[in-house]
Design an enzyme around this catalytic site. Structure first.
Site, short mmCIF file in Angstrom:
data_model
loop_
_atom_site.label_atom_id
_atom_site.label_comp_id
_atom_site.label_asym_id
_atom_site.label_seq_id
_atom_site.Cartn_x
_atom_site.Cartn_y
_atom_site.Cartn_z
N ASP A 89 29.58 40.71 50.23
CA ASP A 89 30.08 40.94 48.77
C ASP A 89 28.73 41.36 48.01
O ASP A 89 27.92 40.63 47.92
CB ASP A 89 30.85 39.81 48.43
CG ASP A 89 31.97 39.91 47.30
OD1 ASP A 89 31.80 41.07 46.54
OD2 ASP A 89 32.90 39.28 47.23
N ASP B 209 31.55 44.67 44.73
CA ASP B 209 32.34 44.11 43.19
C ASP B 209 32.62 45.14 42.26
O ASP B 209 31.36 45.75 41.75
CB ASP B 209 31.63 42.93 42.99
CG ASP B 209 32.27 41.96 41.88
OD1 ASP B 209 33.10 41.37 42.28
OD2 ASP B 209 31.88 42.03 40.85
N GLU C 10 35.79 47.49 45.18
CA GLU C 10 36.91 46.74 44.19
C GLU C 10 37.02 47.79 43.06
O GLU C 10 36.20 47.74 42.36
CB GLU C 10 36.78 45.54 43.77
CG GLU C 10 37.62 44.87 42.90
CD GLU C 10 37.15 43.55 42.14
OE1 GLU C 10 37.89 42.78 41.64
OE2 GLU C 10 35.91 43.68 41.91
N HIS D 162 40.66 36.01 46.07
CA HIS D 162 40.14 35.04 45.34
C HIS D 162 40.39 35.01 43.81
O HIS D 162 40.07 34.30 42.98
CB HIS D 162 38.73 34.75 45.43
CG HIS D 162 37.58 35.84 45.11
ND1 HIS D 162 37.82 37.01 45.54
CD2 HIS D 162 36.91 35.96 44.15
CE1 HIS D 162 37.15 37.96 45.05
NE2 HIS D 162 36.46 37.45 44.04
N ASP D 163 40.99 35.98 43.25
CA ASP D 163 41.43 36.26 41.94
C ASP D 163 42.67 36.39 41.67
O ASP D 163 43.31 36.30 40.60
CB ASP D 163 40.84 37.79 41.76
CG ASP D 163 39.37 37.81 41.61
OD1 ASP D 163 38.59 36.55 41.66
OD2 ASP D 163 38.79 38.84 42.00
C1 GLC Z 1 35.55 40.66 40.60
C2 GLC Z 1 35.48 39.51 41.42
C3 GLC Z 1 35.62 38.34 40.47
C4 GLC Z 1 34.78 38.31 39.52
C5 GLC Z 1 34.42 39.62 38.83
C6 GLC Z 1 33.07 39.73 38.23
O1 GLC Z 1 36.54 41.08 39.98
O2 GLC Z 1 36.39 39.43 42.63
O3 GLC Z 1 36.01 37.33 41.18
O4 GLC Z 1 34.85 37.21 38.51
O5 GLC Z 1 34.67 40.80 39.70
O6 GLC Z 1 31.80 39.97 38.90
#
Ligand code: GLC
Ligand code: CA
Length: 537
Positions: free
Chosen positions: A99, A201, A261, A322-323
């Site tokens: 990640d 990310d 993402e 995880h979100d």
């Molecule tokens: C992404 C991650 C999340 C994090 C955010 C900031 O959305 O999945 O868990 O808080 O980025 O890095």
């Protein structure tokens, strides 16, 4: 079958390392913990692990605030443990995806610490600094995703810096060629180590407009952040050439993969970044990650995704991360997991790379926390309106012992009390468990090229609240029928052109040949997979 390509034909399993398995009794999962569970994962039948961040981090955002991109946080282990994980995973045919959190660093990163010392710091321009507006207010109306202005004032140097997330996560200035170079070197560092891919990310937010104009306002939206049109603080045109450069770098190594993402993703936005010379895949899937239990909605999402990615990129599907709220809770699954089996079958038989999230295979539920138990800062900020993400991050439930076999010490986050019944050990012994269902389906996927690589075609007719679709290659044709409903449903095999088929997998029926049946009655929440007879059968 031509060669198996892991990121296209395989299944990716996300591990949130803090919560997977703790080997040194400090209540925090670690790399040695993952190592000791590799056989479990190999046996489950997954092909790759996406590791949520294991880099040194002050953990304001639990690892998503990185203070060193080239090291391992001592709480997770050492670099040699990571190297061992990579070796052992590869030995079992399991790939490792890192990640990368490159939109921002931690405020503790030496670059930011140095940038704070003066406007002349060598690293000042690694971040986004702006003078105050005339009235001393923030330079523009950009907001932080997690509440309040996106700008934080630094009195000592008299300027604001920008942060999409928490103020402890200052955004990097990707327009600075040095930042650009540093970050490409981070890719190289991990590629040289032999990792197989990356999850980026919130990549689509790396670039901001160079002049920092106000974002236009929208009339509707839940939170203030939703009431802005984010045309200047994300999705800038500079992103595409950067992705091309990243992809070209990856192409120098065999079979590497990058999935992004997409920030505030619509299907269109996510698809825009995918292609042969762009990302292999990007996450979007509002219906899959945030939606409720409605076959019709899923179908619409699948068709849209298929259409947008056609001739461009291989799709991907994901129900948990995880979100977001765990799918078992979101879908209001019954205790015996009938719905979870339907959901799993959909995820594993669509055309696209499935992503699983630890604990999904045993149907882990979202856990509720009271206000003073909440650790996730987003939850603390928005409580009670939004309670944060702790609920989907509770320790993996290995057995029914006091800490669920995750640790012998008190875990960093409470284990779900339902681990007494719901755990890996109990499900491994129960042939009808969700865990064994996942195993069986993952195995079936590997045995049938059409399930991995076949084209997707929705049936011309589906009973209400079901999904019925074909997956076809030249070699074989499969029909998948999923009943999202508790009531029985009649699938008209004749009408959809599936007259000759054998039932090869079902949660309710005996499998076997079906001699030119015109119809098939799906039981409530049944999963049925058929293989169409070919002319030579
Ligand atoms: C992404 C991650 C999340 C994090 C955010 C900031 O959305 O999945 O868990 O808080 O980025 O890095
Ligand atoms: Ca530990």
């Amino acid at each position: 079958m031509d060669t198996f390509l892991w990121w296209r034909d395989g299944v990716i399993y996300q591990i949130y390392p803090r919560s997977f398995f703790d080997t040194n009794a400090d209540g925090i999962g670690d790399i040695k913990g993952i190592l000791s569970k590799l056989d479990y994962l190999a046996d489950l039948g997954i092909d790759a692990i996406w590791l949520s961040p294991v880099y040194p981090s002050p953990d304001v955002d639990f690892g998503y605030d990185v203070s060193d991109y080239r090291d391992i946080d001592p709480r997770y282990g050492r670099m040699r443990d990571f190297d061992e994980l990579l070796r052992q995973a590869h030995k079992r045919g399991i790939r490792i995806i890192m990640d990368l959190v490159l939109n921002h660093t931690s405020e503790q990163h030496p670059w930011f610490q140095d940038a704070l010392t003066s406007r002349d710091s060598r690293y000042r321009d690694y971040y986004l600094w702006q003078d105050p507006a005339e009235d001393g207010k923030p330079p523009n109306n950009w907001l932080s995703m997690v509440g309040g202005s996106g700008w934080e004032y630094h009195a000592e140097t008299g300027q604001f810096y920008f942060h999409h997330f928490f103020k402890q996560q200052p955004d990097l200035n990707w327009r600075n060629p040095e930042v650009h170079k540093e970050m490409l070197d981070v890719f190289k560092f991990w590629l040289e180590k032999g990792v197989d891919g990356f999850r980026l990310d919130i990549f689509s937010a790396y670039f901001k407009h160079a002049d920092f104009p106000d974002n236009p306002k929208k009339l509707w939206g839940l939170r203030p952040h939703d009431r802005l049109r984010h045309i200047y603080d994300m999705d800038q045109p500079e992103m595409l050439p950067l992705i091309r450069e990243i992809r070209a770098l990856l192409e120098e190594y065999p079979e590497r993969y990058v999935v992004g993402e997409t920030f505030m993703a619509t299907y269109e936005r996510a698809a825009m970044y995918c292609g042969d010379d762009l990302l292999h895949a990007a996450f979007s899937f509002r219906e899959f990650l945030e939606g409720k239990w409605r076959a019709k909605k899923f179908l619409r999402a699948i068709k849209r995704w298929e259409e947008l990615l056609e001739n461009k990129a291989w799709p991907n599907y994901v129900l948990n991360n995880h979100d977001v709220v765990r799918s078992a809770t979101r879908f209001k699954s019954d205790a015996n997991d009938a719905r979870m089996k339907v959901a799993a079958a959909m995820l594993l038989t669509l055309r696209g790379t499935p992503f699983l999230y630890y604990g999904e295979e045993i149907g882990m539920r979202e856990m509720k926390f009271s206000k003073d138990e909440i650790l996730d800062p987003v939850g603390r900020f928005y409580y009670p309106f939004y309670k944060g993400r702790d609920g989907c991050r509770t320790p993996m439930q290995w057995d029914d012992s006091p800490f669920a076999g995750f640790s012998t010490a008190e875990p960093w986050l409470a284990v779900n009390p339902d681990h007494k019944q719901r755990n890996v050990k109990a499900q491994a012994e129960d042939e009808n468990s969700l865990l064994n269902f996942y195993r069986a389906l993952l195995k079936l996927r590997k045995e049938h090229i059409a399930l991995m690589r076949g084209d997707f075609e929705a049936a011309t007719h589906m009973p209400p609240n079901t999904l019925v679709y074909f997956r076809c290659t030249q070699e074989e044709q499969m029909l998948i029928a999923l009943n999202f409903d508790r009531k029985k449903k009649r699938v008209d095999l004749e009408r959809i052109g599936a007259l000759g088929c054998d039932l090869i997998f079902s949660t309710h029926h005996e499998c076997g040949e079906m001699n030119h049946c015109k119809e098939f009655w799906l039981e409530g929440n049944e999963v049925a997979i058929f293989r169409l007879k070919s002319i030579d059968d």
